[in-house]
Every structure is written in C-alpha cells, then in structure tokens.
Scaffold this active site. Structure first.
Site, PDB file in Angstrom:
ATOM      1  N   ARG A  81      12.063  -5.155   5.025  1.00  0.00           N
ATOM      2  CA  ARG A  81      11.788  -3.729   4.755  1.00  0.00           C
ATOM      3  C   ARG A  81      12.690  -2.786   5.545  1.00  0.00           C
ATOM      4  NH1 ARG A  81       5.809  -1.629   5.398  1.00  0.00           N
ATOM      5  NH2 ARG A  81       5.977  -2.710   7.397  1.00  0.00           N
ATOM      6  N   ARG A  86      -9.795   0.962   8.714  1.00  0.00           N
ATOM      7  CA  ARG A  86      -9.421  -0.402   9.074  1.00  0.00           C
ATOM      8  C   ARG A  86     -10.506  -1.111   9.852  1.00  0.00           C
ATOM      9  NH1 ARG A  86      -3.539   0.463   8.888  1.00  0.00           N
ATOM     10  NH2 ARG A  86      -2.477  -1.471   9.380  1.00  0.00           N
ATOM     11  N   LYS A 115       0.838  -1.211   0.000  1.00  0.00           N
ATOM     12  CA  LYS A 115       0.000   0.000   0.000  1.00  0.00           C
ATOM     13  C   LYS A 115       0.873   1.262   0.000  1.00  0.00           C
ATOM     14  CE  LYS A 115      -1.947  -1.186   3.959  1.00  0.00           C
ATOM     15  NZ  LYS A 115      -1.254  -2.459   4.277  1.00  0.00           N
ATOM     16  N   ARG A 126      11.094  -0.672  11.221  1.00  0.00           N
ATOM     17  CA  ARG A 126       9.991  -0.422  12.128  1.00  0.00           C
ATOM     18  C   ARG A 126       9.984  -1.429  13.268  1.00  0.00           C
ATOM     19  NH1 ARG A 126       4.926   0.380   8.143  1.00  0.00           N
ATOM     20  NH2 ARG A 126       3.978  -0.907   9.783  1.00  0.00           N
ATOM     21  N   ARG A 128      -0.794  -8.427  13.633  1.00  0.00           N
ATOM     22  CA  ARG A 128      -1.276  -7.485  12.611  1.00  0.00           C
ATOM     23  C   ARG A 128      -2.154  -8.213  11.590  1.00  0.00           C
ATOM     24  NH1 ARG A 128       4.401  -5.102  10.936  1.00  0.00           N
ATOM     25  NH2 ARG A 128       3.281  -3.943   9.337  1.00  0.00           N
TER      26      ARG A 128
HETATM   27  P1  AP5 Z   1       4.889  -1.590   1.847  1.00  0.00           P
HETATM   28  O1  AP5 Z   1       4.518  -0.815   0.628  1.00  0.00           O
HETATM   29  O2  AP5 Z   1       5.631  -0.880   2.928  1.00  0.00           O
HETATM   30  O3  AP5 Z   1       3.609  -2.372   2.426  1.00  0.00           O
HETATM   31  P2  AP5 Z   1       2.325  -1.822   3.180  1.00  0.00           P
HETATM   32  O4  AP5 Z   1       1.132  -2.502   2.614  1.00  0.00           O
HETATM   33  O5  AP5 Z   1       2.312  -0.316   3.182  1.00  0.00           O
HETATM   34  O6  AP5 Z   1       2.615  -2.436   4.601  1.00  0.00           O
HETATM   35  P3  AP5 Z   1       2.570  -1.845   6.063  1.00  0.00           P
HETATM   36  O7  AP5 Z   1       3.328  -2.772   6.932  1.00  0.00           O
HETATM   37  O8  AP5 Z   1       2.986  -0.388   6.078  1.00  0.00           O
HETATM   38  O9  AP5 Z   1       1.051  -1.940   6.351  1.00  0.00           O
HETATM   39  P4  AP5 Z   1       0.389  -1.919   7.697  1.00  0.00           P
HETATM   40  O10 AP5 Z   1      -1.011  -1.705   7.257  1.00  0.00           O
HETATM   41  O11 AP5 Z   1       0.642  -3.068   8.582  1.00  0.00           O
HETATM   42  O12 AP5 Z   1       1.108  -0.692   8.454  1.00  0.00           O
HETATM   43  P5  AP5 Z   1       0.621   0.745   8.897  1.00  0.00           P
HETATM   44  O13 AP5 Z   1       1.793   1.621   8.930  1.00  0.00           O
HETATM   45  O14 AP5 Z   1      -0.591   1.181   8.143  1.00  0.00           O
HETATM   46  O15 AP5 Z   1       5.734  -2.869   1.351  1.00  0.00           O
HETATM   47  C1  AP5 Z   1       6.304  -3.779   2.291  1.00  0.00           C
HETATM   48  C2  AP5 Z   1       7.677  -4.248   1.764  1.00  0.00           C
HETATM   49  O16 AP5 Z   1       7.476  -5.010   0.561  1.00  0.00           O
HETATM   50  C3  AP5 Z   1       8.613  -3.091   1.386  1.00  0.00           C
HETATM   51  O17 AP5 Z   1       9.932  -3.438   1.732  1.00  0.00           O
HETATM   52  C4  AP5 Z   1       8.467  -2.966  -0.152  1.00  0.00           C
HETATM   53  O18 AP5 Z   1       9.655  -2.494  -0.763  1.00  0.00           O
HETATM   54  C5  AP5 Z   1       8.149  -4.406  -0.563  1.00  0.00           C
HETATM   55  N1  AP5 Z   1       7.215  -4.474  -1.685  1.00  0.00           N
HETATM   56  C6  AP5 Z   1       6.121  -3.688  -1.905  1.00  0.00           C
HETATM   57  N2  AP5 Z   1       5.478  -4.067  -3.027  1.00  0.00           N
HETATM   58  C7  AP5 Z   1       6.170  -5.131  -3.525  1.00  0.00           C
HETATM   59  C8  AP5 Z   1       6.003  -5.966  -4.677  1.00  0.00           C
HETATM   60  N3  AP5 Z   1       4.979  -5.775  -5.534  1.00  0.00           N
HETATM   61  N4  AP5 Z   1       6.890  -6.969  -4.885  1.00  0.00           N
HETATM   62  C9  AP5 Z   1       7.922  -7.167  -4.002  1.00  0.00           C
HETATM   63  N5  AP5 Z   1       8.155  -6.389  -2.907  1.00  0.00           N
HETATM   64  C10 AP5 Z   1       7.279  -5.392  -2.669  1.00  0.00           C
HETATM   65  O19 AP5 Z   1       0.105   0.461  10.386  1.00  0.00           O
HETATM   66  C11 AP5 Z   1       0.999   0.149  11.432  1.00  0.00           C
HETATM   67  C12 AP5 Z   1       0.236   0.086  12.755  1.00  0.00           C
HETATM   68  O20 AP5 Z   1      -0.351   1.378  13.030  1.00  0.00           O
HETATM   69  C13 AP5 Z   1      -0.941  -0.882  12.828  1.00  0.00           C
HETATM   70  O21 AP5 Z   1      -0.524  -2.198  13.149  1.00  0.00           O
HETATM   71  C14 AP5 Z   1      -1.792  -0.246  13.930  1.00  0.00           C
HETATM   72  O22 AP5 Z   1      -1.263  -0.498  15.202  1.00  0.00           O
HETATM   73  C15 AP5 Z   1      -1.647   1.237  13.639  1.00  0.00           C
HETATM   74  N6  AP5 Z   1      -2.651   1.761  12.696  1.00  0.00           N
HETATM   75  C16 AP5 Z   1      -2.402   2.302  11.459  1.00  0.00           C
HETATM   76  N7  AP5 Z   1      -3.546   2.698  10.888  1.00  0.00           N
HETATM   77  C17 AP5 Z   1      -4.552   2.378  11.760  1.00  0.00           C
HETATM   78  C18 AP5 Z   1      -5.972   2.519  11.705  1.00  0.00           C
HETATM   79  N8  AP5 Z   1      -6.595   3.061  10.645  1.00  0.00           N
HETATM   80  N9  AP5 Z   1      -6.682   2.073  12.766  1.00  0.00           N
HETATM   81  C19 AP5 Z   1      -6.083   1.548  13.860  1.00  0.00           C
HETATM   82  N10 AP5 Z   1      -4.740   1.376  13.982  1.00  0.00           N
HETATM   83  C20 AP5 Z   1      -3.977   1.795  12.926  1.00  0.00           C
END
Ligand code: AP5
Length: 212
Positions: A126, A87, A13, A158, A169
């Site tokens: 990552r 979410r 994402k 992270r 997660r």
């Molecule tokens: P990346 O693009 O970073 O993946 P992502 O989907 O953004 O993954 P996240 O881990 O950021 O998602 P998340 O939803 O768990 O985290 P968030 O920060 O929102 O890609 C991942 C890796 O793969 C990278 O190294 C990239 O280079 C590689 N890659 C990407 N695409 C690829 C491809 N096509 N092929 C190969 N490699 C690829 O949330 C973190 C925490 O915050 C949550 O756990 C929660 O505690 C809190 N939080 C955030 N939002 C909320 C909410 N709305 N409500 C409640 N709690 C929340």
C-alpha cells in the site's frame, strides 16, 4: 444512510469508503486518519498516539470517542461512513449514544470478509497520496507518477504497514473488534460483503447491500 465498515487491517474499508464519498457524497469518519493527523502535532498526546499506532495496538477508547464526537452533527444529511470505528464494545456503545444525541441511527454494519493470508500483501503493497489520501497498491492499483485524483507527485507509506505491526493489529482485531460482529448481528443490522473480489466488484456488492 449511516454505516460502519468493519474488517481487519487491509480489508479495503478505506478504499470503499472513499468511493462512497465520491459517488454518494457521504462523509467518511476514519479514526485512523484522524489519529494520523493528531500524531503530527508536537503535543504529548500526539507523541503517545504515534507510539501506540506504530506498534499496532489500539489507542484508548476515550481519545477515539472524543474524536468522533467532535465530528458528528445534525446537519449532515448524506450519511456517515464509520471507517475503523468502533473497534471495541465500549466504542460501539458510545457510538449508539452519540448518534442518539444528534438524532441519527445506524442503518447497516458491513463486515468486509477477507482471508488473513491476503492481508500481508495488501498492507505491504500500500501507498497513499500525500495530497488527497487516495490509496494505491503496487499490484492491484499501481501508484501513478502523479495522483489520478489530485495531481500530487508525493506518496507515502504508513509506519505501521510492516509485518510485525500487522501481527499486533490482527491480534487486536480478533481480540477486541471481532466481538462487534455478534453485537451488531444481535441488533439486526449486520450484513457482509466479500472483500476478496476485485475493488470494483466489492463496490458493486456493497452498493447492492446498501441500496438494493
Ligand atoms: P485499504 O482500503 O487501505 O484497507 P483498510 O481496511 O482501510 O486497512 P487499514 O490498514 O487502513 O485498516 P486499519 O483498520 O488497520 O487502519 P486504521 O487506519 O483504521 O486497503 C489496503 C490495501 O489493499 C490498499 O493498497 C488497497 O489499494 C488494496 N485493496 C483494497 N481493496 C482491495 C481489493 N478488493 N482487492 C485488492 N486490493 C485491494 O488504524 C490504524 C491504527 O490507528 C490502529 O492500528 C490503531 O492503533 C489506531 N486506531 C484507529 N482507529 C482506532 C479506534 N477506533 N480505536 C483504537 N485505535 C484506533
């Protein structure tokens, strides 16, 4: 064009959102990034947020809805990318109301489809540039000595990017977030993209879904 990128941790994402910002001038609203900024404040709220995030659980709806509300405005005309929000069903309802208030609508909800077994390697490989937030991966997008975008030499990992937190997660994704797929399907704006492809191919498929 206002869109949601929906998918489990590691689906890509953030990677795709950053490309849309660079290539289309859209505005990325990542609640994960906002919460990571909030946790560095030495407030009680910041400490609570840090604990919850590190365990892999979801932060409460009222906190994240408040963060999004602060960022939405009438002015942005290039569109919003909601990355990691909503979410929960309560967040999805709140987003609909917030968009109404600023006279905007949601065009597409993109489900980024991936298999769970690729997520561990994506998450543990990552790293992120401290200077600009560019995301790298040890195999698919190796971290350079200096960031290709901003020239910073400092990268970090992270705290929640470990197998234990990832399990929590993923559970949170399936329990609280995956019901949104049916919610947006029923509203008629759900589309899906194959997130297992190479990063450039995912970007191409996404662009063709959004702009034809
Ligand atoms: P990346 O693009 O970073 O993946 P992502 O989907 O953004 O993954 P996240 O881990 O950021 O998602 P998340 O939803 O768990 O985290 P968030 O920060 O929102 O890609 C991942 C890796 O793969 C990278 O190294 C990239 O280079 C590689 N890659 C990407 N695409 C690829 C491809 N096509 N092929 C190969 N490699 C690829 O949330 C973190 C925490 O915050 C949550 O756990 C929660 O505690 C809190 N939080 C955030 N939002 C909320 C909410 N709305 N409500 C409640 N709690 C929340």
């Amino acid at each position: 064009m206002n869109i949601i990128l929906l998918g489990p941790p590691g689906a890509g994402k953030g990677t795709q959102a950053r490309r849309l910002v660079e290539e289309r001038g859209m505005v990325q609203l990542s609640t994960g990034d906002m919460l990571r900024a909030a946790r560095t404040s030495q407030t009680e709220m910041g400490k609570r947020v840090a604990e919850v995030m590190d365990s892999g659980n979801l932060v409460t709806d009222d906190i994240v809805i408040g963060l999004i509300e602060e960022q939405l405005s009438y002015e942005n005309s290039n569109g919003y990318i909601f990355d990691g929000f909503p979410r929960t069903l309560a967040q999805a309802d709140a987003l609909g109301e917030l968009l109404d208030k600023v006279d905007k609508r949601l065009n597409f909800v993109i489900e980024m489809r991936v298999d769970d077994d690729v997520l561990v390697s994506r998450i543990v490989g990552r790293s992120t540039c401290d200077g600009c937030g560019e995301v790298y991966h040890s195999v698919t997008k190796p971290q350079p000595v200096t960031c290709g975008l901003c020239g910073s030499k400092i990268f970090s990992r992270r705290a929640d990017d470990n197998e234990l937190a990832l399990k929590t997660r993923l559970m949170a994704y399936y329990k609280d977030t995956s019901p949104l797929i049916g919610y947006y399907y029923a509203k008629g704006n759900l589309r899906s993209v194959n997130g297992l492809q190479d990063i450039n191919l995912v970007a191409e498929e996404l662009a063709s879904v959004l702009w034809g």
